[in-house]
Design a protein around this motif. Structure first.
Motif, mmCIF file in Angstrom:
data_model
loop_
_atom_site.group_PDB
_atom_site.id
_atom_site.type_symbol
_atom_site.label_atom_id
_atom_site.label_comp_id
_atom_site.label_asym_id
_atom_site.label_seq_id
_atom_site.Cartn_x
_atom_site.Cartn_y
_atom_site.Cartn_z
ATOM 1 N N ILE A 71 0.831 -1.212 0.000
ATOM 2 C CA ILE A 71 0.000 0.000 0.000
ATOM 3 C C ILE A 71 0.865 1.262 0.000
ATOM 4 N N LEU A 72 2.108 1.135 0.403
ATOM 5 C CA LEU A 72 3.042 2.255 0.435
ATOM 6 C C LEU A 72 3.068 3.013 -0.891
ATOM 7 N N GLU A 73 2.825 2.317 -1.974
ATOM 8 C CA GLU A 73 2.836 2.936 -3.302
ATOM 9 C C GLU A 73 1.514 3.625 -3.633
ATOM 10 N N LYS A 74 0.724 3.945 -2.633
ATOM 11 C CA LYS A 74 -0.506 4.724 -2.785
ATOM 12 C C LYS A 74 -1.621 3.980 -3.513
ATOM 13 N N GLY A 75 -1.525 2.677 -3.543
ATOM 14 C CA GLY A 75 -2.624 1.891 -4.078
ATOM 15 C C GLY A 75 -3.635 1.657 -2.971
ATOM 16 N N GLY A 76 -4.811 1.235 -3.318
ATOM 17 C CA GLY A 76 -5.827 0.972 -2.325
ATOM 18 C C GLY A 76 -5.606 -0.369 -1.641
ATOM 19 N N ALA A 77 -6.170 -0.500 -0.436
ATOM 20 C CA ALA A 77 -6.024 -1.733 0.338
ATOM 21 C C ALA A 77 -6.657 -2.923 -0.382
ATOM 22 N N GLU A 78 -7.779 -2.701 -1.045
ATOM 23 C CA GLU A 78 -8.432 -3.795 -1.763
ATOM 24 C C GLU A 78 -7.573 -4.286 -2.920
ATOM 25 N N LYS A 79 -7.022 -3.355 -3.674
ATOM 26 C CA LYS A 79 -6.160 -3.750 -4.790
ATOM 27 C C LYS A 79 -4.915 -4.452 -4.273
ATOM 28 N N ALA A 80 -4.346 -3.938 -3.193
ATOM 29 C CA ALA A 80 -3.159 -4.564 -2.611
ATOM 30 C C ALA A 80 -3.450 -6.003 -2.219
ATOM 31 N N GLN A 81 -4.572 -6.227 -1.547
ATOM 32 C CA GLN A 81 -4.913 -7.578 -1.112
ATOM 33 C C GLN A 81 -5.158 -8.494 -2.310
#
Length: 187
Positions: A86-96
């Protein structure tokens, strides 16, 4: 389009590039090949803006979002896997979702120190993809991955980056060849 015009680059007395001209379309993928020391990493660092040429110029469109996956994973040891992504400013849902696709869903709360080398590599890939870049630069992205994970990771990269630019330097060109529009040899 990203263009390199008459680019020269050296490190101390070693000349890496002399009068290099190249163009990269923003909707194609490229495979960089060449022996160790041929300049693949240097070219990626120049494209990312992390280094400047000694002469010549690099022309990039304004506002272009570029992400580089380094040869080293560069994970933050104090952050768990999910937060590294998520550090790269992506959303938590996309990260998961990316972590699940890369077989890391159960490790989302783990710290990097508890992961194998191949798992860390997949976290680094997920982090770059989570940012939804316009250009993804990959420097040996499959180090530490077995053949099955190299193929799965390559398929994920090109599905997520469809219609965008991917430039990959790898010693495993067979995984990238089906997706690459052009192969660039730096020998």
């Amino acid at each position: 389009m990203i263009r390199l015009e008459h680019v020269s680059k050296s490190y101390e007395s070693k000349r890496v590039f002399q009068d290099l001209n190249a163009a990269f379309s923003l909707n194609q993928s490229y495979l960089l090949t060449g022996a160790s020391g041929a300049g693949k990493t240097t070219l990626l660092r120049l494209l990312a803006g992390l280094e400047e040429p000694e002469s010549g110029r690099i022309i990039r469109p304004e506002g272009l979002r570029i992400r580089l996956v380094f040869q080293e994973d560069r994970l933050l040891p104090g952050l768990n896997v999910r937060n590294n992504v998520i550090l790269e400013k992506g959303g938590a849902e996309k990260a998961q979702a990316l972590l699940e696709e890369l077989g890391l869903g159960p490790e989302a709360g783990a710290l990097p120190e508890s992961l194998s080398g191949g798992m860390k590599r997949r976290v680094a890939l997920a982090r770059a993809l989570c940012a939804s870049p316009d250009v993804l630069l990959l420097d040996e992205p499959f180090n530490g991955l077995d053949e099955a994970w190299r193929r799965r990771a390559a398929a994920l990269i090109f599905r997520e980056m469809a219609g965008k630019c991917v430039i990959c330097a790898t010693h495993y060109p067979e995984e990238m060849t089906p997706y690459a529009h052009e192969r660039i040899g730096l020998d």
